[in-house]
Design an enzyme around this catalytic site. Structure first.
Site, short mmCIF file in Angstrom:
data_model
loop_
_atom_site.label_atom_id
_atom_site.label_comp_id
_atom_site.label_asym_id
_atom_site.label_seq_id
_atom_site.Cartn_x
_atom_site.Cartn_y
_atom_site.Cartn_z
N ARG A 121 -20.91 -35.86 27.27
CA ARG A 121 -20.87 -37.31 27.55
C ARG A 121 -21.59 -38.14 26.49
NH1 ARG A 121 -21.74 -35.38 32.65
NH2 ARG A 121 -19.85 -35.38 33.93
N LYS A 143 -16.36 -47.99 16.03
CA LYS A 143 -15.06 -47.46 16.45
C LYS A 143 -14.90 -46.03 15.95
CE LYS A 143 -12.06 -51.04 15.48
NZ LYS A 143 -10.67 -51.51 15.44
N GLU A 185 -10.57 -53.15 0.59
CA GLU A 185 -11.37 -53.68 1.72
C GLU A 185 -12.52 -54.56 1.22
OE1 GLU A 185 -10.31 -53.39 4.72
OE2 GLU A 185 -9.12 -51.55 4.82
N LYS A 221 -18.82 -57.10 7.21
CA LYS A 221 -18.36 -56.34 8.38
C LYS A 221 -19.41 -56.42 9.49
CE LYS A 221 -16.13 -52.86 10.64
NZ LYS A 221 -15.10 -51.87 10.64
N GLU A 231 -14.07 -56.23 20.01
CA GLU A 231 -12.78 -56.65 19.49
C GLU A 231 -12.00 -57.52 20.46
OE1 GLU A 231 -10.30 -53.40 18.16
OE2 GLU A 231 -9.79 -54.48 16.35
N ARG A 235 -13.29 -60.54 15.71
CA ARG A 235 -13.13 -59.30 14.93
C ARG A 235 -11.73 -59.17 14.34
NH1 ARG A 235 -16.34 -53.92 16.62
NH2 ARG A 235 -15.33 -52.40 15.30
N ASN A 239 -8.61 -57.89 10.21
CA ASN A 239 -7.24 -57.43 9.98
C ASN A 239 -6.51 -58.25 8.93
OD1 ASN A 239 -6.86 -55.10 11.54
ND2 ASN A 239 -6.99 -56.36 13.38
N HIS A 242 -3.73 -56.71 7.06
CA HIS A 242 -3.41 -55.45 7.73
C HIS A 242 -2.09 -55.46 8.50
CE1 HIS A 242 -7.34 -54.28 6.43
NE2 HIS A 242 -7.28 -53.12 7.07
N HIS A 246 -0.14 -52.22 7.66
CA HIS A 246 0.24 -51.19 8.65
C HIS A 246 1.75 -50.95 8.62
CE1 HIS A 246 -3.67 -51.97 11.08
NE2 HIS A 246 -3.83 -51.00 10.20
N HIS A 258 -4.37 -46.18 2.55
CA HIS A 258 -4.57 -47.37 3.36
C HIS A 258 -5.05 -48.55 2.50
CE1 HIS A 258 -5.63 -49.84 6.77
NE2 HIS A 258 -6.89 -49.91 6.35
N1 LIG Z 1 -13.46 -46.59 12.53
C1 LIG Z 1 -13.10 -47.65 11.84
O1 LIG Z 1 -13.52 -48.78 12.13
C2 LIG Z 1 -12.18 -47.48 10.67
C3 LIG Z 1 -11.99 -48.56 9.78
C4 LIG Z 1 -11.18 -48.35 8.66
C5 LIG Z 1 -10.56 -47.13 8.46
N2 LIG Z 1 -10.76 -46.12 9.36
C6 LIG Z 1 -10.13 -44.81 9.16
O2 LIG Z 1 -10.60 -44.26 7.96
C7 LIG Z 1 -9.64 -43.32 7.47
C8 LIG Z 1 -9.52 -43.49 5.97
O3 LIG Z 1 -10.78 -43.20 5.41
P1 LIG Z 1 -10.99 -42.96 3.84
O4 LIG Z 1 -10.24 -43.97 3.09
O5 LIG Z 1 -12.44 -42.84 3.65
O6 LIG Z 1 -10.22 -41.59 3.55
P2 LIG Z 1 -10.63 -40.05 3.75
O7 LIG Z 1 -11.68 -39.89 4.75
O8 LIG Z 1 -9.37 -39.31 3.93
O9 LIG Z 1 -11.25 -39.70 2.32
C9 LIG Z 1 -10.40 -39.66 1.18
C10 LIG Z 1 -10.57 -38.36 0.39
O10 LIG Z 1 -11.78 -38.40 -0.35
C11 LIG Z 1 -12.57 -37.25 -0.06
N3 LIG Z 1 -13.96 -37.66 -0.24
C12 LIG Z 1 -14.70 -38.40 0.57
N4 LIG Z 1 -15.88 -38.68 0.02
C13 LIG Z 1 -15.90 -38.06 -1.18
C14 LIG Z 1 -16.86 -37.96 -2.22
N5 LIG Z 1 -18.01 -38.64 -2.19
N6 LIG Z 1 -16.55 -37.21 -3.28
C15 LIG Z 1 -15.36 -36.56 -3.38
N7 LIG Z 1 -14.40 -36.64 -2.43
C16 LIG Z 1 -14.68 -37.38 -1.35
C17 LIG Z 1 -12.17 -36.91 1.35
O11 LIG Z 1 -12.55 -35.61 1.71
C18 LIG Z 1 -10.68 -37.13 1.28
O12 LIG Z 1 -10.04 -36.06 0.64
C19 LIG Z 1 -8.36 -43.58 8.23
O13 LIG Z 1 -8.16 -42.53 9.14
C20 LIG Z 1 -8.64 -44.88 8.97
O14 LIG Z 1 -7.95 -44.94 10.21
C21 LIG Z 1 -11.56 -46.28 10.44
#
Ligand SMILES: NC(=O)c1ccc[n+]([C@@H]2O[C@H](COP(=O)([O-])OP(=O)(O)OC[C@H]3O[C@@H](n4cnc5c(N)ncnc54)[C@H](O)[C@@H]3O)[C@@H](O)[C@H]2O)c1
Length: 353
Positions: A121, A143, A185, A221, A231, A235, A239, A242, A246, A258
């Site tokens: 939990r 999130k 971003e 942010k 949200e 918030r 987007n 976005h 998307h 993304h």
């Molecule tokens: N929770 C939220 O509010 C929120 C907001 C925006 C995006 N997201 C989510 O985030 C995800 C995208 O995240 P991302 O863009 O970080 O991609 P990711 O987590 O896939 O990372 C991209 C690549 O870089 C590698 N990597 C990460 N840090 C590294 C480092 N320091 N050195 C070498 N390699 C490294 C990762 O292992 C991966 O292969 C999506 O799933 C999206 O839905 C969530």
């Protein structure tokens, strides 16, 4: 080292930001009164570079720390991976006083964060984002979640971390294309509420962000999620770009980064705002030029405009039969617009720059 405090309905947490912050995580966590076991959840890509100094710091601070690997990639942001994590947490004998530390990009943080939100939990969670995108966006705001075969981020929970640790030095190992995607971003945050940062980026000629600029982007942010933690309203401005992004990602079967989709989405949103007479002066030209200077695409991908419009309607953020758009009025000023007409969206998508 900077500390940014984030307040939320159940309390507050610090973001520690500065070179060397990673190795200090153990000491900071001990200062917060945590002790006992820690599970560092990471993937092989990130772990090979950055797990060791973190684990050493945790051990030095008196924690019983171990590392848990999950596979790298959005295709593993699933309930199956979460189930594997539960097994590994049991095996590691984690109890209600143990801490989960998510070390990785947004995919890792979302997945490990959701496991932390639900195992026993809810266990205390530390987010250590290692991509630019996860530093300025995913790690802040609470999130967490995973994808379903039917769509992205369809299962999740709000889980506020104990703390977030942002160490810009870890970006040294991040591939260039991932850094650029994160800049999508950062530019978005500039347009929403950081006009000075936006202007500095224009003058910076593609230079990497300083720690101070990174902190200002995170600050946008933080400010927005503090105003609207669950949200329900403001918030939505996060987007910006976005609704287009998307749709592009969906039509590309998520074979598009993304942040790249967001870059193009920002340009489309700016052009839509200009077409509707909503934005001032050279706002659209400045956004387009900065996205291009960053090396992100400015032209929408070549899908038929009608398909892009249709893909917008499968977005979970739709409201009835209208699509909500966040549009810029100026650099540093965005607003929410409902009831934008299809013909205007199609015109923007078909326009050649
Ligand atoms: N929770 C939220 O509010 C929120 C907001 C925006 C995006 N997201 C989510 O985030 C995800 C995208 O995240 P991302 O863009 O970080 O991609 P990711 O987590 O896939 O990372 C991209 C690549 O870089 C590698 N990597 C990460 N840090 C590294 C480092 N320091 N050195 C070498 N390699 C490294 C990762 O292992 C991966 O292969 C999506 O799933 C999206 O839905 C969530």
């Amino acid at each position: 080292m900077q500390t940014i405090t984030v307040t939320h309905p159940a309390g507050s947490y610090p973001i520690f930001l500065g070179d060397g912050a990673l190795a200090q995580t153990g000491a900071r966590l001990a200062e917060l009164g945590r002790r006992g076991r820690c599970a560092v959840v990471t993937n092989p890509t990130v772990g090979q570079h950055h797990a060791e100094p973190l684990l050493a710091g945790l051990t030095e601070a008196g924690f019983e720390a171990g590392r848990i690997n999950i596979p790298d990639g959005e295709q593993h942001k699933t309930l199956d991976t979460v189930a594997d994590l539960y097994d590994l947490f049991v095996e590691a004998k984690l109890d209600r006083h143990s801490t989960i530390i998510a070390l990785g990009g947004g995919v890792l943080g979302d997945t490990a964060g959701f496991a932390a939100a639900t195992f026993l939990r809810g266990l205390p969670l530390v987010q250590i984002p290692t991509t630019l995108l996860s530093m300025v966006d995913a790690s802040v705001g609470g999130k967490t979640g995973v994808d379903l075969p039917q769509g992205k981020n369809l299962v999740g929970a709000f889980k506020q971390p104990e703390m977030v640790v942002i160490d810009p030095a870890v970006l040294a190992t991040l591939p260039e294309a991932e850094y650029r995607a994160g800049m999508g971003e950062v530019i978005k945050h500039g347009v929403i509420d950081a006009p000075d940062l936006f202007a500095e980026l224009e003058q910076g000629g593609g230079q990497k962000l300083s720690a101070e600029q990174l902190a200002r982007s995170v600050g946008v942010k933080v400010k927005v999620v503090q105003e609207d933690p669950f949200e329900h309203g403001r918030r939505a401005v996060l987007n910006l770009g976005h609704t287009f992004a998307h749709a592009f990602e969906r039509l590309a079967n998520f074979q598009m980064r993304h942040g790249e989709a967001v870059g193009t989405g920002l340009v489309c949103a700016a052009r839509l705002a200009a077409r509707l007479g909503l934005c001032a002066g050279d706002t659209t030209e400045r956004i387009t030029a900065l996205v291009a200077q960053t090396g992100l695409p400015i032209e929408p991908p070549g899908f038929p405009a009608e398909d892009i419009w249709a893909a917008m309607f499968t977005d979970k953020k739709r409201q009835g039969n209208t699509i909500r758009f966040i549009l810029p009025r100026a650099i540093g000023d965005v607003a929410i617009f409902d009831n934008i007409r299809k013909e205007d969206v199609l015109a923007v998508l078909k326009e050649k720059l």
